[in-house]
Design a protein around this motif. Structure first.
Motif, mmCIF file in Angstrom:
data_model
loop_
_atom_site.group_PDB
_atom_site.id
_atom_site.type_symbol
_atom_site.label_atom_id
_atom_site.label_comp_id
_atom_site.label_asym_id
_atom_site.label_seq_id
_atom_site.Cartn_x
_atom_site.Cartn_y
_atom_site.Cartn_z
ATOM 1 N N TYR A 40 77.582 70.869 24.269
ATOM 2 C CA TYR A 40 76.518 71.771 24.746
ATOM 3 C C TYR A 40 77.063 73.172 24.976
ATOM 4 O O TYR A 40 76.481 74.168 24.524
ATOM 5 N N ILE A 41 78.202 73.257 25.662
ATOM 6 C CA ILE A 41 78.804 74.559 25.956
ATOM 7 C C ILE A 41 79.248 75.243 24.665
ATOM 8 O O ILE A 41 78.997 76.441 24.453
ATOM 9 N N ALA A 42 79.905 74.498 23.792
ATOM 10 C CA ALA A 42 80.421 75.074 22.540
ATOM 11 C C ALA A 42 79.284 75.608 21.670
ATOM 12 O O ALA A 42 79.413 76.687 21.063
ATOM 13 N N ASP A 43 78.185 74.888 21.598
ATOM 14 C CA ASP A 43 77.052 75.341 20.772
ATOM 15 C C ASP A 43 76.493 76.658 21.295
ATOM 16 O O ASP A 43 76.173 77.577 20.513
ATOM 17 N N LYS A 44 76.364 76.787 22.608
ATOM 18 C CA LYS A 44 75.854 78.031 23.182
ATOM 19 C C LYS A 44 76.804 79.193 22.891
ATOM 20 O O LYS A 44 76.378 80.293 22.518
ATOM 21 N N LEU A 45 78.105 78.953 23.067
ATOM 22 C CA LEU A 45 79.085 80.016 22.851
ATOM 23 C C LEU A 45 79.075 80.489 21.399
ATOM 24 O O LEU A 45 79.209 81.688 21.122
ATOM 25 N N ARG A 46 78.930 79.564 20.476
ATOM 26 C CA ARG A 46 78.856 79.965 19.061
ATOM 27 C C ARG A 46 77.612 80.804 18.802
ATOM 28 O O ARG A 46 77.654 81.777 18.041
ATOM 29 N N GLU A 47 76.498 80.435 19.423
ATOM 30 C CA GLU A 47 75.264 81.217 19.279
ATOM 31 C C GLU A 47 75.489 82.664 19.695
ATOM 32 O O GLU A 47 74.912 83.588 19.118
ATOM 33 N N TRP A 48 76.332 82.852 20.714
ATOM 34 C CA TRP A 48 76.547 84.185 21.265
ATOM 35 C C TRP A 48 77.650 84.956 20.535
ATOM 36 O O TRP A 48 77.947 86.093 20.903
ATOM 37 N N GLY A 49 78.268 84.350 19.533
ATOM 38 C CA GLY A 49 79.225 85.072 18.708
ATOM 39 C C GLY A 49 80.690 84.848 19.017
ATOM 40 O O GLY A 49 81.554 85.567 18.506
ATOM 41 N N TYR A 50 81.000 83.834 19.833
ATOM 42 C CA TYR A 50 82.397 83.549 20.153
ATOM 43 C C TYR A 50 83.059 82.704 19.064
ATOM 44 O O TYR A 50 82.391 81.897 18.392
ATOM 45 N N GLU A 51 84.351 82.877 18.925
ATOM 46 C CA GLU A 51 85.165 81.975 18.121
ATOM 47 C C GLU A 51 85.513 80.789 19.019
ATOM 48 O O GLU A 51 86.223 80.949 20.014
ATOM 49 N N VAL A 52 85.027 79.614 18.680
ATOM 50 C CA VAL A 52 85.103 78.466 19.577
ATOM 51 C C VAL A 52 86.028 77.399 19.014
ATOM 52 O O VAL A 52 85.940 77.042 17.840
ATOM 53 N N THR A 53 86.903 76.896 19.869
ATOM 54 C CA THR A 53 87.794 75.793 19.505
ATOM 55 C C THR A 53 87.549 74.652 20.472
ATOM 56 O O THR A 53 87.661 74.820 21.688
ATOM 57 N N GLU A 54 87.220 73.494 19.935
ATOM 58 C CA GLU A 54 86.990 72.311 20.767
ATOM 59 C C GLU A 54 88.194 71.376 20.702
ATOM 60 O O GLU A 54 89.059 71.499 19.845
ATOM 61 N N GLY A 55 88.232 70.422 21.614
ATOM 62 C CA GLY A 55 89.267 69.399 21.592
ATOM 63 C C GLY A 55 90.607 69.831 22.136
ATOM 64 O O GLY A 55 91.612 69.147 21.939
ATOM 65 N N ILE A 56 90.669 70.950 22.849
ATOM 66 C CA ILE A 56 91.919 71.374 23.479
ATOM 67 C C ILE A 56 92.101 70.533 24.748
ATOM 68 O O ILE A 56 91.243 70.551 25.622
#
Length: 385
Positions: free
Chosen positions: A38-54
């Motif tokens: 949920y958090i990652a999807d929102k951040l991508r919408e806003w233009g962030y480079e997102v890395t999951e699984g850290i």
């Protein structure tokens, strides 16, 4: 009212929607897959480079604006507790036996609100790293993210954290230089003896009696070894031995939590636990094993950066809404592991006169959401100029 605070408070309703969604769908340590998504999807919408699984279920979002060389990290925790919520809130937990009774949903929502505002306005120059960290409740998320290369993969000069605190005036920010929260060490001690019928104790080696003696002996560590002006806690919270009144058990297990707020006190207390356990086991002729958990760390705020954050908060909220020096607590936070790696500042936002965190009737004061978000925006703009 500062321009930043006024602008972010206008976004209060949106931040509340993030908070209430997270509150309805709690996930405990290292199970935060839906939360992370949920958090990652929102951040991508806003233009962030997102890395999951850290660190298994952690999320890091990065946004670079301009040509500034400075880079900072803002951290929020994401995990819930295995506690049944006792409330009738319209957005109450929909998961039986799990709930956000520590406010990590609010911490994440505040950082999400700041993330959205900063991505839209882009009034900073440098690199912003947003750390959404799992498993704070078991002191495992920060070490896991560090081990997974957090600071190597996402270089940053400073790192910042914040936690709500019931009992402190709602909406005020509290800062303290130096040690601010205690190290916690959660250990398990297993004493092994020889079982027997309760009528024939002479044929046994009784680990329960040894365990009882050990519980009492451990209480002397703080009272006779820690200076009155220092602070430490040694608590045995679980004593597991046997199932029947007429059976002497084979083993006894003690589960304990130790809190210390100075590194040298921590080492002394832990060494005392080891030596007293060894001596007690020898005296009662039982075997023993000490299972040491994640090594604890005292959360220490960098003095220079704390003063800088106080100034930022005062400019944002006004001097009457910022307390420095603030209180310190014997509770623990795995943000301490970040602060060992980078200069860090961890502050508290007051939650007012509510039940304490981890209580089933705890409720986060939603009025604080935009205040917390505005603080994150102000820190980002203050450090990334």
């Amino acid at each position: 009212m500062s321009e930043v605070l006024q602008a972010v408070r206008a976004e209060q309703t949106q931040i509340e929607s993030y908070f209430q969604h997270l509150h309805r769908h709690p996930e405990v340590a290292f199970e935060e897959t839906r939360t992370a998504g949920y958090i990652a999807d929102k951040l991508r919408e806003w233009g962030y480079e997102v890395t999951e699984g850290i660190g298994r279920t952690g999320v890091v979002a990065r946004l670079k604006v301009g040509d500034g060389a400075a880079s900072i990290g803002l951290r929020a925790d994401t995990d819930a507790l295995p506690v049944q919520e006792a409330s009738d809130l319209p957005y109450k937990s929909q998961v039986a036996g799990k709930s956000h009774m520590c406010g990590h949903d609010a911490h994440s929502a505040m950082l999400m609100g700041a993330a959205e505002h900063l991505a839209r306005t882009r009034h900073f120059n440098g690199t912003l790293n947003l750390i959404f960290q799992p498993a704070e409740e078991i002191m495992g998320g920060a070490p896991a993210m560090i081990a997974d290369g957090l600071f190597d993969r996402f270089p940053m000069d400073f790192v910042f954290g914040m936690h709500n605190m019931p009992g402190l005036a709602s909406g005020k920010l509290h800062f303290t230089e130096g040690p601010i929260m205690a190290a916690v060490d959660n250990w398990e001690i297993v004493l092994t003896g020889k079982g027997s019928h309760g009528s024939m104790p002479e044929k046994s080696i009784d680990p329960l009696v040894a365990g009882a003696a050990l519980v009492m002996s451990l209480q002397t560590i703080v009272s006779r070894n820690v200076a009155p002006m220092d602070a430490a806690v040694v608590s045995v919270g679980a004593f597991l031995a046997g199932d029947a009144g007429n059976v002497i058990p084979q083993a006894a297990t003690l589960r304990m939590s130790t809190r210390t707020r100075r590194p040298e006190t921590r080492e002394m207390v832990l060494n005392k636990i080891r030596s007293i356990t060894r001596a007690t086991a020898e005296a009662y002729n039982v075997g023993f094993a000490i299972r040491e958990g994640q090594p604890g760390a005292v959360l220490i705020n960098d003095a220079v950066q704390t003063r800088r954050c106080v100034a930022i908060a005062q400019q944002l909220l006004g001097e009457d809404q910022v307390v420095s020096p603030g209180p310190t607590f014997m509770g623990s936070e795995d943000f301490a592991f970040y602060a060992q790696q980078k200069p860090g500042v961890y502050c508290f936002i007051g939650n007012g006169d509510t039940p304490v965190v981890h209580h089933p009737e705890y409720v986060f004061d939603q009025k604080n959401l935009s205040t917390g978000s505005a603080y994150w925006v102000a820190v980002a703009q203050g450090y990334l100029k």
